[in-house]
Design an enzyme around this catalytic site. Structure first.
Site, short mmCIF file in Angstrom:
data_model
loop_
_atom_site.label_atom_id
_atom_site.label_comp_id
_atom_site.label_asym_id
_atom_site.label_seq_id
_atom_site.Cartn_x
_atom_site.Cartn_y
_atom_site.Cartn_z
N LYS A 253 29.05 52.66 -41.68
CA LYS A 253 28.51 51.77 -40.56
C LYS A 253 28.68 50.14 -41.39
CE LYS A 253 26.16 49.81 -37.33
NZ LYS A 253 24.89 50.25 -36.82
N LYS B 227 20.24 41.73 -41.61
CA LYS B 227 19.86 42.67 -42.52
C LYS B 227 21.07 43.63 -42.89
CE LYS B 227 18.58 46.33 -40.49
NZ LYS B 227 19.11 47.73 -40.10
#
Lengths: 288, 288
Positions: free
Chosen positions: A173, A241
């Site tokens: 990811k 983030k």
């Protein structure tokens, strides 16, 4: 397919859509969310509310988690009222939050000690992918456990690829987000230039889409920007983030990813300085 | 289509392929290149050699130019042996070099004084696009002249879009290159991360291609990188030139394009410091 008792912690934009697809397939769902009212529609639709992650775990054979930040993940799994306090031996927990690979490793190790099966399985495809069950799922953890979950992954996504031991799904990811950092900063600066040079934005979009500059982010986000639509498909504060985690991990591995670092700095301006973190990632253009 | 006397200055990878398509359509071609031997195959195939741009112009109704840098363009048009010394009144010159918008304006103004029609018409689509006549052509200059050239553009490309007065084609190309700066830096850092994290590169490529990270550069260049193929579809030193022009123009317009600037710095390391400017743009990964 065998119908199962499934728990779900995190009923946001993504989680809510995934839960609907799981219920539509006939599974029974027990859900928890920090803000209960965000789960109200799901409860009306047949999901059962539980007051804590621990209580979700006690009712479920398989629990999905999809929350905001690594600290939230940590709390959901490890706190007194967390999943690990309620799971049955042999149960499976799957974290779909995009989070730290090292946290995925920690959860997997603790899970193993208690006899739980743990996978990290972050997704890409955004709100639309979650609604249409076309998510791409990147899986790390025990391979046999991954295999057993494939029917469930197929219920909520179009592709579930296995990348290796715990944390490998999160690493995959991160690779995805690093690529998107390039397309998002590129399309933003491309559009700024286009406007300042007085070119027809729609014609530029068509022209670039037909050649070597083509990319998914441009095709999907530029039309939104052109109608001043900054509603989140994906929250800018969550993307920031992700970039921070990617760069921390890269640094640990001895990599200096300079373009990704510049993208992080730009999203910091958007989220931390301009306070636009609840806009979608396409809102980056609003900092210039 | 009416068959025409066409001149072409610059018989490199791109120019050579475009010339072949023009000849295949039945036009007669007069060509010049700084290094004559790069035109030898075209001459064997039926193109006529001329010793200077001026001599090309004297034989042609329409002249295309496609050379390396703005200083080369300037020389081709304005020097004693340049195009403007040889063109007939009413002739058309079309610069396909990716070059400065302000130079396109200067050429157009000088051309108008002499009674020539001038277009700036840089292209995207690379070597493959030139060979297959699927280039995207971005046109600036007089709109009526653009309309007259459409049949010729259709012989060498799939799309020719008009963007406005002289220099607008160059501005559109700059927008294109700014977008590609994002995809190239993104795919490079994505692949570095993938390798360092020990993930399967092919599986990452497939996974990212199926979702929101998908882009043309990744789909086309990552497979080349995976087989260590750094031959130029597009020279890194030319891409660096384009990024410098884009950033100069942006600065003139009051824009600070930070991500594009970081991309420029990375390509400077590749071209100016590591001396890899004759590799393709995918060679950026070799600087890390």
């Amino acid at each position: 397919m065998i119908l199962m008792k499934i728990g779900f912690v995190g009923t946001g934009v993504m989680g809510g859509a995934i839960i609907k697809n799981l219920m539509a397939a006939g599974h029974s769902l027990t859900v928890f969310n920090r803000t209960k009212q965000k789960a109200d529609k799901l409860i009306t639709a047949g999901a059962v509310w539980a007051p804590t992650p621990k209580a979700v775990a006690a009712q479920s054979d398989i629990v999905f988690t999809m929350v905001g930040f690594p600290k939230d993940v940590e709390q959901v799994y490890f706190s007194k009222e967390g999943l690990f306090a309620g799971l049955h031996k042999g149960a499976t927990a799957i974290d779909m939050t995009t989070s730290r690979p090292s946290l995925a490793t920690k959860i997997a190790a603790a899970g193993k000690q208690h006899g739980f099966n743990i996978l990290d399985a972050p997704v890409s495809g955004g709100d639309i992918g979650a609604q249409n069950a076309t998510l791409t799922i990147m899986v790390g953890g025990d391979e046999e456990c991954y295999r057993q979950m494939i029917p469930l992954f197929k219920t909520i996504g179009k592709t579930a690829n296995y990348f290796g031991l715990a944390g490998a799904g999160q690493h995959a990811k991160m690779a995805n987000q690093i690529m998107i950092a390039g397309t998002m900063t590129g399309l933003t600066e491309m559009l700024l230039y286009t406007r300042q040079a007085g070119l027809d934005e729609q014609k530029i979009l068509e022209t670039l889409s037909s050649g070597g500059a083509d990319n998914w982010s441009m095709d999907n986000y530029v039309p939104r920007i052109l109608r001043d639509d900054y509603t989140p498909g994906f929250f800018a504060r969550h993307f920031l983030k992700d970039l921070r985690i990617a760069l921390e991990e890269a640094a640990k591995m001895g990599l200096d990813l300079r373009a990704t670092n510049e993208a992080k700095r730009l999203y910091e301006i958007m989220v931390d300085i301009k306070g636009l973190g609840n806009q979608g990632t396409q809102g980056l253009i609003n900092i210039y």
